[in-house]
Design a protein around this motif. Structure first.
Motif, PDB file in Angstrom:
ATOM      1  N   ASP A  81       5.460   1.335   3.381  1.00 32.25           N
ATOM      2  CA  ASP A  81       5.020   2.289   4.402  1.00 32.25           C
ATOM      3  C   ASP A  81       3.731   2.995   3.992  1.00 32.25           C
ATOM      4  O   ASP A  81       2.858   3.236   4.818  1.00 32.25           O
ATOM      5  N   ILE A  82       3.640   3.353   2.718  1.00 34.31           N
ATOM      6  CA  ILE A  82       2.450   4.018   2.203  1.00 34.31           C
ATOM      7  C   ILE A  82       1.554   2.952   1.587  1.00 34.31           C
ATOM      8  O   ILE A  82       1.970   2.205   0.716  1.00 34.31           O
ATOM      9  N   LYS A  83       0.340   2.892   2.069  1.00 34.12           N
ATOM     10  CA  LYS A  83      -0.624   1.901   1.586  1.00 34.12           C
ATOM     11  C   LYS A  83      -1.521   2.530   0.522  1.00 34.12           C
ATOM     12  O   LYS A  83      -1.655   3.748   0.427  1.00 34.12           O
ATOM     13  N   GLU A  84      -2.162   1.670  -0.261  1.00 33.62           N
ATOM     14  CA  GLU A  84      -3.038   2.168  -1.322  1.00 33.62           C
ATOM     15  C   GLU A  84      -4.148   3.045  -0.757  1.00 33.62           C
ATOM     16  O   GLU A  84      -4.503   4.065  -1.354  1.00 33.62           O
ATOM     17  N   PHE A  85      -4.672   2.682   0.413  1.00 28.16           N
ATOM     18  CA  PHE A  85      -5.752   3.493   0.978  1.00 28.16           C
ATOM     19  C   PHE A  85      -5.283   4.901   1.329  1.00 28.16           C
ATOM     20  O   PHE A  85      -6.077   5.848   1.288  1.00 28.16           O
ATOM     21  N   TRP A 136      -6.035  10.462   0.086  1.00 26.84           N
ATOM     22  CA  TRP A 136      -5.411  11.744  -0.250  1.00 26.84           C
ATOM     23  C   TRP A 136      -6.018  12.299  -1.535  1.00 26.84           C
ATOM     24  O   TRP A 136      -6.297  13.497  -1.637  1.00 26.84           O
ATOM     25  N   MET A 137      -6.230  11.439  -2.514  1.00 27.06           N
ATOM     26  CA  MET A 137      -6.798  11.913  -3.778  1.00 27.06           C
ATOM     27  C   MET A 137      -8.238  12.402  -3.586  1.00 27.06           C
ATOM     28  O   MET A 137      -8.657  13.357  -4.251  1.00 27.06           O
ATOM     29  N   ARG A 161       2.834  13.761  -5.783  1.00 23.16           N
ATOM     30  CA  ARG A 161       3.839  12.959  -6.519  1.00 23.16           C
ATOM     31  C   ARG A 161       4.680  12.134  -5.559  1.00 23.16           C
ATOM     32  O   ARG A 161       4.919  10.942  -5.785  1.00 23.16           O
ATOM     33  N   ASN A 162       5.136  12.756  -4.475  1.00 26.85           N
ATOM     34  CA  ASN A 162       5.967  12.048  -3.498  1.00 26.85           C
ATOM     35  C   ASN A 162       5.209  10.895  -2.847  1.00 26.85           C
ATOM     36  O   ASN A 162       5.764   9.811  -2.652  1.00 26.85           O
ATOM     37  N   LEU A 163       3.948  11.133  -2.513  1.00 29.55           N
ATOM     38  CA  LEU A 163       3.132  10.085  -1.905  1.00 29.55           C
ATOM     39  C   LEU A 163       2.994   8.894  -2.850  1.00 29.55           C
ATOM     40  O   LEU A 163       3.183   7.746  -2.457  1.00 29.55           O
ATOM     41  N   LYS A 164       2.699   9.169  -4.113  1.00 31.10           N
ATOM     42  CA  LYS A 164       2.553   8.096  -5.105  1.00 31.10           C
ATOM     43  C   LYS A 164       3.875   7.367  -5.340  1.00 31.10           C
ATOM     44  O   LYS A 164       3.902   6.140  -5.469  1.00 31.10           O
ATOM     45  N   ASP A 165       4.985   8.115  -5.391  1.00 28.42           N
ATOM     46  CA  ASP A 165       6.304   7.490  -5.565  1.00 28.42           C
ATOM     47  C   ASP A 165       6.643   6.581  -4.392  1.00 28.42           C
ATOM     48  O   ASP A 165       7.138   5.469  -4.580  1.00 28.42           O
TER      49      ASP A 165
END
Length: 76
Positions: A58-62, A67-68, A47-51
């Motif tokens: 900083d967090i990219k779609e890849f 992670w998924m 949840r935190n990663l997606k948020d």
């Protein structure tokens, strides 16, 4: 080596948290052993990663995609 420790020091000064720069797997193995339910931790992390992906660059779609893939591999 010096650059890593400089970055760790800056994070501690800026955010008040300490980063322990050792291997990710030994760290996860060590700290996850004290988590009562690892699935709850993984769900929260996901949840935190997606948020963060939605809020920052900083967090990219890849990151989320990879992670998924990891989650699907180990989810029962």
């Amino acid at each position: 080596h010096e650059e890593i420790f400089e970055s760790v020091h800056l994070v501690k000064l800026k955010y008040g948290i300490e980063i322990i720069p050792n291997g990710i797997y030994p760290s996860l193995k060590y700290y996850l052993r004290v988590v009562p339910d690892p699935k709850d931790f993984l769900d929260s992390y996901t949840r935190n990663l997606k948020d963060e992906f939605k809020k920052t660059t900083d967090i990219k779609e890849f990151h989320v995609i990879e992670w998924m893939k990891i989650r699907r591999k180990y989810d029962a």
